[in-house]
Write an enzyme that holds these catalytic residues in place. Structure first.
Site: not given
Length: 411
Positions: A183-184
């Site tokens: 996600d990051i």
């Protein structure tokens, strides 16, 4: 001193206008990848509007811990934003959203593919409304391919893109990274795409849209592990705390705990052997080059493990760093936040929420000099700024707001 967007501009006489001052961003995304992209754009000075269903982003309930009624997860991933509650399933809600998009520079969204098109809010619809709108779409698997309609969370993508297969002990089970790393990465790729598109739009006109997916970000971020397979045909495996390409590059047991040692060259290795008072390990043909050390990894590691037990972590770190070799303690998260380096780099941000009170969160890793004149906002309550934003952006009067609220379109 170079400071970041989390720095209070009043503390510096040299604060400059923010790079994205005047840029309006609609963040209609949820969970982490899209919202984190919005945080970064807000750090750079954009006016970011968090548009949520009246039920709110799912992560508002992903606690404990909670700050008041808000989960710490949501509070961390949504600072620097004003909050608007809006039901896009409602025709009047969609009309308000179109009005917002007509006045925006960027739209961030991660609805299931096809949802925005069914609502008449697809790229072609919004481009006709606002040709300068940069539309950044985040999905699980991208817009093409047999899995384009699959649903995804970070954990599933860590499993599917190979991250879990290379993480954990060699004799243990595949393990996820301790944070939502895919996600990051997706948030960072999305943010880079948005910034590039804004620059191109302002230089040449028009708006290039951005597509980012967890699948593509997960694959792209495999880095040297991907190269080991694609270029060398070496099937990646789990090395625990060791490095697949560089030896010795791992943790070693010192007298009082684990030491993290990063040997990045043959010269680093020679220095380590001198510090350990074992120069013979540097001249030994089995260990003289990184390729040979890889071939004899297990034998060398056993020798080094015994040698590093002779001193404490602090003693080894002082010696190694003084001689130019990267090394450090294995900190807990509380120890990392207590390290003076964290305070010196403004990585703890103290904010005051008007209803929830004071709290601490992480600061921005972006350090610009001169620092931008940006005062970070706390994460918004659900719909906290609905009337403010619709009045400011769209000049809606009280009668119009009351009408929309009565219809259920507004949260």
């Amino acid at each position: 001193m170079s400071v970041g967007p989390n720095h209070d501009p009043e503390r510096s006489a040299h604060a400059a206008a923010a790079p994205l001052q005047g840029i309006r961003v609609i963040d209609a995304s949820r969970i982490l990848a899209g919202p984190l992209c919005g945080v970064i754009l807000g750090d750079l000075g954009a006016d970011v509007i968090k548009v949520e269903h009246p039920r709110g982003d799912e992560t508002r309930r992903w606690g404990p811990p909670f700050l008041g009624s808000e989960a710490g997860y949501f509070v961390w991933a949504n600072r620097n934003k004003r909050g608007v509650g809006l039901d896009l399933a409602d025709p009047q809600g969609r009309a308000v959203f179109r009005d917002l998009c007509a006045h925006a520079d960027v739209l961030l969204e991660n609805f299931k593919l096809g949802t925005m098109e069914r609502w008449g809010l697809g790229r072609e619809d919004l481009s006709r409304l606002n040709p300068r709108l940069v539309h950044s779409r985040i999905s699980g698997f991208g817009t093409r391919g047999p899995k384009r309609d699959w649903l995804a969370f970070d954990f599933v993508l860590q499993a599917m893109t190979g991250w879990m297969s290379i993480t954990g002990r060699p004799d243990g089970e595949p393990t996820k990274v301790g944070v939502a790393i895919v996600d990051i990465f997706t948030a960072l790729y999305s943010c880079i795409g948005v910034l590039a598109s804004l620059q191109e739009r302002d230089a040449r006109g028009g708006a290039r849209h951005v597509d980012t997916s967890l699948w593509e970000a997960g694959i792209a971020s495999l880095a040297n592990v991907a190269a080991n397979w694609l270029l060398g045909g070496i099937e990646p495996r789990r090395f625990g705390n060791a490095h697949p390409n560089s030896v010795p590059y791992q943790t070693f047991p010192a007298a009082d705990g684990p030491l993290a040692l990063g040997v990045g060259s043959d010269e680093h290795y020679r220095i380590v052997c001198e510090i350990l008072e074992r120069p013979d390990l540097a001249s030994d043909p089995k260990f003289a080059t990184n390729a040979e050390r890889q071939a004899h990894r297990d034998e060398l590691v056993l020798l080094l493990q015994e040698l590093f037990r002779a001193k404490t972590v602090a003693e080894w770190v002082e010696l190694l760093q003084a001689h130019g070799v990267p090394a450090g303690p294995v900190n807990t998260v509380p120890q990392a936040f207590a390290d003076p380096q964290t305070d010196a780099t403004d990585m703890i941000l103290e904010l005051e929420h008007p209803e929830l009170g004071p709290y601490r969160t992480t600061g921005s890793a972006l350090k610009l000099d001169p620092p931008p004149a940006v005062r970070s906002r706390p994460a918004p309550l659900l719909g906290e700024h609905t009337d403010e934003v619709l009045g400011e952006w769209l000049a809606y009067d009280r009668a119009r707001l009351d009408e929309l609220r009565a219809s259920g379109a507004l949260g």
